[in-house]
Structures are given as structure tokens and as C-alpha cells.
Design a protein around this motif. Structure first.
Motif, mmCIF file in Angstrom:
data_model
loop_
_atom_site.group_PDB
_atom_site.id
_atom_site.type_symbol
_atom_site.label_atom_id
_atom_site.label_comp_id
_atom_site.label_asym_id
_atom_site.label_seq_id
_atom_site.Cartn_x
_atom_site.Cartn_y
_atom_site.Cartn_z
ATOM 1 N N GLY A 96 0.843 -1.174 0.000
ATOM 2 C CA GLY A 96 0.000 0.000 0.000
ATOM 3 C C GLY A 96 0.885 1.232 0.000
ATOM 4 O O GLY A 96 1.977 1.231 0.573
ATOM 5 N N VAL A 97 0.430 2.304 -0.650
ATOM 6 C CA VAL A 97 1.250 3.511 -0.798
ATOM 7 C C VAL A 97 0.486 4.736 -0.298
ATOM 8 O O VAL A 97 -0.637 5.000 -0.716
ATOM 9 C CB VAL A 97 1.660 3.741 -2.268
ATOM 10 N N PHE A 98 1.113 5.455 0.604
ATOM 11 C CA PHE A 98 0.621 6.765 1.038
ATOM 12 C C PHE A 98 1.355 7.809 0.206
ATOM 13 O O PHE A 98 2.568 7.998 0.345
ATOM 14 C CB PHE A 98 0.883 6.939 2.532
ATOM 15 N N TYR A 99 0.617 8.473 -0.700
ATOM 16 C CA TYR A 99 1.186 9.523 -1.542
ATOM 17 C C TYR A 99 0.940 10.884 -0.894
ATOM 18 O O TYR A 99 -0.182 11.200 -0.501
ATOM 19 C CB TYR A 99 0.526 9.530 -2.924
ATOM 20 N N THR A 100 2.002 11.692 -0.810
ATOM 21 C CA THR A 100 1.845 13.058 -0.312
ATOM 22 C C THR A 100 2.441 14.047 -1.312
ATOM 23 O O THR A 100 3.588 13.899 -1.746
ATOM 24 C CB THR A 100 2.505 13.229 1.078
ATOM 25 N N PRO A 101 1.674 15.053 -1.743
ATOM 26 C CA PRO A 101 2.214 16.046 -2.683
ATOM 27 C C PRO A 101 3.166 17.012 -1.985
ATOM 28 O O PRO A 101 2.867 17.514 -0.897
ATOM 29 C CB PRO A 101 0.964 16.760 -3.202
ATOM 30 N N PRO A 157 -3.596 3.931 11.549
ATOM 31 C CA PRO A 157 -4.413 2.751 11.226
ATOM 32 C C PRO A 157 -5.605 3.067 10.324
ATOM 33 O O PRO A 157 -6.627 2.384 10.379
ATOM 34 C CB PRO A 157 -4.898 2.312 12.604
ATOM 35 N N GLY A 158 -5.474 4.097 9.488
ATOM 36 C CA GLY A 158 -6.571 4.508 8.624
ATOM 37 C C GLY A 158 -6.743 3.612 7.419
ATOM 38 O O GLY A 158 -7.053 2.427 7.533
ATOM 39 N N HIS A 159 -6.516 4.153 6.239
ATOM 40 C CA HIS A 159 -6.805 3.408 5.010
ATOM 41 C C HIS A 159 -5.994 2.124 4.875
ATOM 42 O O HIS A 159 -6.497 1.115 4.372
ATOM 43 C CB HIS A 159 -6.557 4.298 3.789
ATOM 44 N N HIS A 160 -4.733 2.139 5.318
ATOM 45 C CA HIS A 160 -3.923 0.930 5.131
ATOM 46 C C HIS A 160 -4.478 -0.235 5.948
ATOM 47 O O HIS A 160 -4.574 -1.356 5.438
ATOM 48 C CB HIS A 160 -2.467 1.187 5.511
ATOM 49 N N TYR A 161 -4.839 0.000 7.192
ATOM 50 C CA TYR A 161 -5.423 -1.068 8.005
ATOM 51 C C TYR A 161 -6.763 -1.512 7.420
ATOM 52 O O TYR A 161 -7.016 -2.703 7.221
ATOM 53 C CB TYR A 161 -5.617 -0.585 9.443
ATOM 54 N N GLN A 162 -7.629 -0.546 7.174
ATOM 55 C CA GLN A 162 -8.987 -0.877 6.740
ATOM 56 C C GLN A 162 -8.997 -1.650 5.421
ATOM 57 O O GLN A 162 -9.629 -2.698 5.295
ATOM 58 C CB GLN A 162 -9.814 0.401 6.619
ATOM 59 N N GLY A 186 -15.347 3.834 4.374
ATOM 60 C CA GLY A 186 -13.892 3.904 4.240
ATOM 61 C C GLY A 186 -13.310 5.221 4.708
ATOM 62 O O GLY A 186 -12.350 5.254 5.476
ATOM 63 N N GLU A 187 -13.893 6.331 4.247
ATOM 64 C CA GLU A 187 -13.392 7.635 4.673
ATOM 65 C C GLU A 187 -13.843 7.962 6.103
ATOM 66 O O GLU A 187 -13.139 8.665 6.833
ATOM 67 C CB GLU A 187 -13.860 8.727 3.708
ATOM 68 N N GLY A 188 -15.014 7.440 6.475
ATOM 69 C CA GLY A 188 -15.461 7.626 7.846
ATOM 70 C C GLY A 188 -14.523 6.963 8.836
ATOM 71 O O GLY A 188 -14.177 7.536 9.877
ATOM 72 N N TRP A 189 -14.064 5.737 8.491
ATOM 73 C CA TRP A 189 -13.096 5.054 9.344
ATOM 74 C C TRP A 189 -11.795 5.851 9.436
ATOM 75 O O TRP A 189 -11.232 6.043 10.512
ATOM 76 C CB TRP A 189 -12.807 3.652 8.829
ATOM 77 N N ALA A 190 -11.294 6.308 8.304
ATOM 78 C CA ALA A 190 -10.014 7.022 8.288
ATOM 79 C C ALA A 190 -10.092 8.300 9.124
ATOM 80 O O ALA A 190 -9.146 8.639 9.853
ATOM 81 C CB ALA A 190 -9.609 7.337 6.853
ATOM 82 N N LEU A 191 -11.213 9.015 9.035
ATOM 83 C CA LEU A 191 -11.366 10.223 9.842
ATOM 84 C C LEU A 191 -11.517 9.874 11.319
ATOM 85 O O LEU A 191 -10.969 10.562 12.191
ATOM 86 C CB LEU A 191 -12.570 11.036 9.351
ATOM 87 N N TYR A 192 -12.225 8.797 11.604
ATOM 88 C CA TYR A 192 -12.343 8.321 12.991
ATOM 89 C C TYR A 192 -10.968 8.055 13.593
ATOM 90 O O TYR A 192 -10.700 8.399 14.753
ATOM 91 C CB TYR A 192 -13.207 7.060 13.032
ATOM 92 N N THR A 193 -10.065 7.471 12.811
ATOM 93 C CA THR A 193 -8.744 7.119 13.353
ATOM 94 C C THR A 193 -7.907 8.348 13.696
ATOM 95 O O THR A 193 -6.996 8.265 14.522
ATOM 96 C CB THR A 193 -7.952 6.223 12.385
ATOM 97 N N GLU A 194 -8.205 9.488 13.073
ATOM 98 C CA GLU A 194 -7.470 10.703 13.421
ATOM 99 C C GLU A 194 -7.670 11.055 14.897
ATOM 100 O O GLU A 194 -6.786 11.630 15.537
ATOM 101 C CB GLU A 194 -7.929 11.869 12.547
ATOM 102 N N ASN A 195 -8.840 10.716 15.431
ATOM 103 C CA ASN A 195 -9.133 11.004 16.839
ATOM 104 C C ASN A 195 -8.442 10.037 17.802
ATOM 105 O O ASN A 195 -8.542 10.210 19.020
ATOM 106 C CB ASN A 195 -10.647 10.949 17.078
#
Length: 595
Positions: free
Chosen positions: A401-406, A428-433, A456-465
Motif C-alpha cells: 500500500g502507498v501513502f502519496y503526499t504532494p 491505522p486509517g486506510h492501510h489497516y482498513q 472507508g473515509e469515515g473510518w479514516a477520519l475516525y482514526t485521526e481522533n
């Protein structure tokens, strides 16, 4: 917190499809092999319809294919496919299926309904290109040789040539359709056209040997013979000189002349034919609820107000004396928060964040993916209009899995939200899910690659907390960064509905964002134009996050000392992407059985 209104349709699926497994009246049912076969055939059919998706999943059987997805023939084939499977589903009654199969039936039914609804609109065919989301950008990623399309064997190189032939036909149809779209009122806003033009200018004006699509020739495997290299070089040169560069030139010319002249001045989708009906569909598709635009707008305003109050606490903690808006400006321009000079330093910082949180992950997660993970800088050809993003690894875990950052300019890169960004896009956001879903052998194949944005995006935002629980946010500016990212998603509820349902201009949406968050003006402009290009998608993050937070609070309250956060996270993640109503029913059943 106001309980999020869930889709009546999805709830009805739950009531008939997902019975409480603790019920004494429930009978034991063996797996229905005919239904399993239907799921396999459905997955196979979707891969054939969408061979690019197959490539990203690591299924290389269709790597030479690129169907003309914006042709009338393809739209008819798509309609026939999903209608056929809706009919076939009727042959399987719930009482003849296991609990897991009932869930798969409900998900497949939802998947078909959303695909048929999307297919009924003209938007995809008549507005096939924008600055951020469309397949031409995906093809650029694949062409670089550093993404999902493999370039390891001679056959891999031949496959890509076959796919490029299909892409060439798609590009021809795109120009034709966009001409027709301009006549019918299906045309991009002028501001978005201006962002697309530079993307095609680079593809049209670069000489062959320096072209992005020539990249595989510059990276031949050592195992290739001299004759193989010579033959492939000739074929790729001919493809670029005879087809790709000319069609890119045609598109660039069309964009800079006729299409730019026809660009609409309005910002929202409501101004195209049938636009409000499309936006209602987009809301349902992306949030998996039946919430109205007005309900979402009001929810967004409440969330913005709540988060602003939290931000003021941070301002007080760091002893900033000015107003909150002045604090935003200070954070935006704070040189102490821009400490790097090279992209590598920024990538290294994300890896440091990962190492810092590793010891705490065990406390929150019992299951962790086997698929490897890397951080990369976003490719230059799309970096100017890109946001940070995650690209999944292959189904078999051999491609990470790749996290791309501009990082357009490392010296201007502000780090204040990097911890929250890593949690969201990576671990543990998108890569875990996504990886845990792909690795789950109990799920049918079609559910391993599904994507419902609210989940998917709801989980990723949840993990920020989860940052403080993971040993992060010890720096108040990083905690402010988390609040800033949550605010960013709350603002989306306001501005997306404002633009597409309430007649807001691009400029009004930009100003609202500038007034309520610390993102740079350039970043905010890019974000607002992102929402203009893909109506409704921006709503999914906050709607999904609030639902998962609500379910966690409910489980903790009802289970008391029996509540296990590791098991709660497992329950949320183990079924993969599902509509929110199905997730809520699953968690309710888990609470009941745990009691």
C-alpha cells in the motif's frame, strides 16, 4: 450529538438480511453453494467491466484491456450486467443463506442499485475529464511504471501497449462527448477547465523520449535482450508519435479553445441538466444514507461551531493573543512549522511518526495487516492539483500500500497536521482498513475491493481522533492539526451542500473555508475545486466518522467493563466496506451477544 439519519432502503435490507445471531429462534443454515457461485460470477463480471480495478487488485489477466467506458455500448452493457444480477438475487431467500451470505446479499443489492443509478445519468459520459478524479490521471500513474501496472516481462510491456490502444480510443470518444456535452449544458466550470489544461499541455508538448508514457522504456529489466529492448522501444515510440501525443495535442487544443469558451460560470452541479437529481443520488451514494442536503448543511454548521470552540482552547494553550482567525494566519505562515528543505525529509518525518506510535497500536488493534506499506511523494505530473491519498496494495500483498503526499515545494511544506494525516491515509486509517479487508479469507472476492466512501473515509477520519491513545499529539500544534483536519471535513458538509444545493459560488466557499480553518489559501482553492469536480464525495468523511463514534459510545455505555476497544475495532473492520445501516446493525448484534 444528533443521530445520523440512515438510509431507509439500507435499513430495510438490514431488517430482512441481518438477523440477530443471538436469537434463540435462529436456525442453523449451511452455506448456499449456488449463492457463493453467484458471488464469484458477479466479481468476475465486474473485473471484466473494470479491468483497471483488476490491475490495482493484483489480478493481471486483463492488463492489456481498456474498455471505452464512456461509449453508449459500454453504458448499455453496464446496465444489462447490474440489472441481470438484481434479478438473480431474487432467487435466493434469506432463510436459505447464512448470516454472512445475508450480509453479502444486502451489499450486492446495494452495489447494483448504486451502479444502475449512476449509469442513468449523463455526467460520466459527457464530462469524462476533470482535474483530479478521472481515468486519464490514473493512466498517467500507471504509465510511470511505479504504480500497479507491472513492467517486469516482455508480455507486461506488450500488455501496456494493448491498454494504450484502448485508452487512445477512449480519448477520441472523450473529445467527441465533451463537444456534445457543451451543446447540452454538461460542461465543467471554467475554473476547473483552467486546471485541466496544464495537465494536457505537459502530455502534448513533451518530446517523445522525455514523455511520461515513455517511462517504461527508460526502465527496462536487465533480463531483456538487446533485440527485445529494440523492438519495444520502436513500438512505444510509434505509439507515442502516431497516437498518444497527437490525441493529447487534440485534447489540449480543444480545451484551450472551444471548451474553455463554453465553460460554465456556475460552481454547482445543480446548474447542469438534471443536476439536483444527480446531487441527491450522489449524497445517497457517498453517505449511504437518505439525508437531505439541508440536513447535512445544518449538521456541518453545528460541527464547525463545536470544533471552533476546541480550537480556541489550543490558541489559549500556546498563549497566542490574537483572534482565532489571526491564529489561523499565524499557523499558515509559521516558519517554525516549515522546517524542511527536501522531499526526503518530509517522507522521513512520516516514517518517524509511524515508529513513534507502533508500541501503542497493540492496545487498540488485535488484527494488523500483513501487506507492506510505504510513503511516496506524489508524481510531478499531477502533484499541483493532488491531495494526499492512499493507493491500496495488491490482493496477494506482494505490492505494498502507498501513502502519496504532494510536495510541490518542500521549503513551504507545513507539518502542523502531519500526525493526523498519517493516521488517516496510512496507519491505522486506510492501510489497516483496506488491507485487512483484502486479506480476509472469509469474505467473498467481490467484497474485498468494494469501496463505500462513508465507511472507508469515515473510518479514516475516525482514526485521526485516536492520536492521543497512540502516543501522538503531544505537541499542541499537532493536536491543532488534528482539529484542523476534522474542521476541514466539517466545513465540507457546509461548502459541498452550499455549492451544489444552495447556489454558493466558488469564491463564497473559499472564503467560508478561509474564515474557519488554517489551511493555506492555495490548498483551500484546490479543495473547493475538488468538491466542484466530484459532488457529494466530500460529505462521506464526517457522516461516516460520526456514525462510528456514535457506535463506539453506544457499545461502551451498554457493555461497561465488558467493552474491549480492540474487539470493537475488529468488529468494525472485519466485514470490509458496507453501508452504514448494515454496520450499525452488526455492532448492535455484537453488543447484544457480548452482554
Amino acid at each position: 450529538m444528533k443521530k445520523i439519519l440512515l438510509s431507509i432502503f439500507a435499513i430495510s435490507l438490514v431488517l430482512v438480511s441481518c438477523k440477530n445471531e443471538t436469537s434463540n429462534e435462529a436456525k442453523t443454515v449451511s452455506e448456499n453453494t449456488e449463492f457463493n457461485q453467484l458471488l464469484k460470477e458477479y466479481n468476475e463480471g465486474k473485473l471484466k467491466l473494470n479491468p483497471i480495478n483488476a490491475t490495482y487488485a493484483g489480478d493481471n489477466r486483463f492488463n492489456d484491456q481498456f474498455p471505452n467506458t464512456i461509449s453508449k455500448e459500454y453504458k448499455l452493457a453496464t446496465k444489462d450486467f447490474y440489472t441481470n444480477y438484481k434479478t438473480k438475487l431474487e432467487n435466493f431467500k434469506d432463510d436459505a443463506l447464512t448470516e454472512s451470505q445475508q450480509m453479502s446479499k444486502a451489499v450486492l443489492d446495494w452495489d447494483c442499485d448504486m451502479a444502475l443509478a449512476q449509469n442513468s445519468f449523463k455526467n460520466d459520459a459527457l464530462m469524462p475529464i476533470n482535474q483530479m478524479w478521472t481515468i486519464n490521471l490514473t493512466m498517467g500513474q500507471l504509465a510511470s511504471g511505479s504504480s500497479a501496472q507491472p513492467f517486469k516481462t516482455v508480455q507486461d510491456y506488450e500488455n501496456w501497449l494493448g491498454r494504450l490502444n484502448g485508452f487512445y480510443s477512449w480519448m477520441q470518444t472523450a473529445i467527441k462527448n465533451m463537444r456534445q456535452g457543451a451543446k447540452e449544458g454538461y460542461v465543467l466550470p471554467t475554473s476547473l477547465i483552467k486546471k485541466v489544461i496544464p495537465q494536457f499541455k505537459g502530455l502534448a508538448k513533451t518530446k517523445t523520449t522525455e514523455h511520461l508514457f515513455y517511462s517504461p522504456i527508460n526502465n527496462f529489466p536487465d533480463s531483456f535482450s538487446a533485440d527485445e529492448k529494440k523492438g519495444l522501444t520502436r513500438k512505444y515510440t510509434n505509439m507515442l508519435d502516431d497516437k498518444l501525443i497527437p490525441i493529447f495535442n487534440s485534447m489540449h487544443t480543444f480545451l484551450t479553445t472551444k471548451y474553455l469558451q463554453e465553460g460554465r460560470k456556475s460552481s454547482g452541479i445543480s446548474s447542469i441538466p438534471n443536476g439536483m437529481a444527480y446531487y441527491r443520488h450522489a449524497i445517497k451514494n457517498y453517505t449511504t444514507t437518505n439525508m437531505s442536503a439541508d440536513e447535512i448543511h445544518k449538521l456541518g454548521l453545528r460541527e464547525v461551531s463545536r470544533i471552533l470552540a476546541e480550537m480556541k482552547k489550543v490558541k489559549k494553550e500556546v498563549r497566542f493573543k490574537g483572534t482565532l482567525k489571526e491564529f489561523f494566519n499565524d499557523v499558515r505562515g509559521n516558519q517554525a512549522l516549515m522546517p524542511y528543505t527536501t522531499p526526503k525529509q518530509i517522507i522521513d518525518n512520516f516514517n518517524t511518526i509511524h515508529e513513534k506510535m507502533k508500541p501503542q497500536l497493540e492496545k487498540l488493534f488485535g488484527n494488523k495487516p500483513k501487506t507492506p506499506f510505504v510513503v511516496k511523494q506524489t508524481e510531478k505530473f499531477r502533484e499541483a492539483s493532488a491531495s494526499a491519498e492512499y493507493n491500496p496494495g495488491s490482493l496477494d500483498g506482494t505490492r505494498p500500500g502507498v501513502f502519496y503526499t504532494p510536495i510541490p515545494d518542500a521549503s513551504k511544506y507545513n507539518v502542523f497536521s502531519d500526525e493526523a494525516l498519517f493516521l488517516h491515509e496510512a496507519i491505522p486509517g486506510h492501510h489497516y482498513q483496506i488491507s485487512l479487508t483484502q486479506e480476509n479469507q472469509d469474505l467473498p472476492d467481490f467484497r474485498k475491493t468494494l469501496w463505500y466512501s462513508a465507511y472507508g473515509e469515515g473510518w479514516a477520519l475516525y482514526t485521526e481522533n485516536l492520536g492521543k491513545e497512540l502516543g501522538l499529539y503531544t505537541d499542541p500544534y499537532q493536536y491543532f492539526g488534528m482539529l484542523g483536519m476534522e474542521m476541514h471535513r466539517a466545513i465540507r458538509l457546509v461548502v459541498d451542500t452550499g455549492i451544489h444545493a444552495k447556489g454558493w459560488s466558488r469564491e463564497k466557499a473559499i472564503q467560508y473555508s478561509l474564515d474557519n480553518e488554517a489551511e493555506s489559501e492555495a490548498s483551500i482553492i484546490s479543495e473547493i475545486e475538488r468538491y466542484m469536480a466530484n459532488p457529494g464525495q466530500a460529505l462521506s468523511y464526517k457522516i461516516g466518522q460520526l456514525k462510528i463514534r456514535e457506535l463506539r459510545a453506544k457499545a461502551k455505555k451498554q457493555l461497561g467493563n465488558k467493552f474491549d476497544i480492540r474487539e470493537f475495532h475488529n468488529q468494525v473492520l472485519e466485514t470490509g466496506c458496507i453501508p452504514l445501516a448494515l454496520l450499525e446493525n452488526k455492532i448492535d448484534n455484537w453488543i447484544a451477544s457480548t452482554k
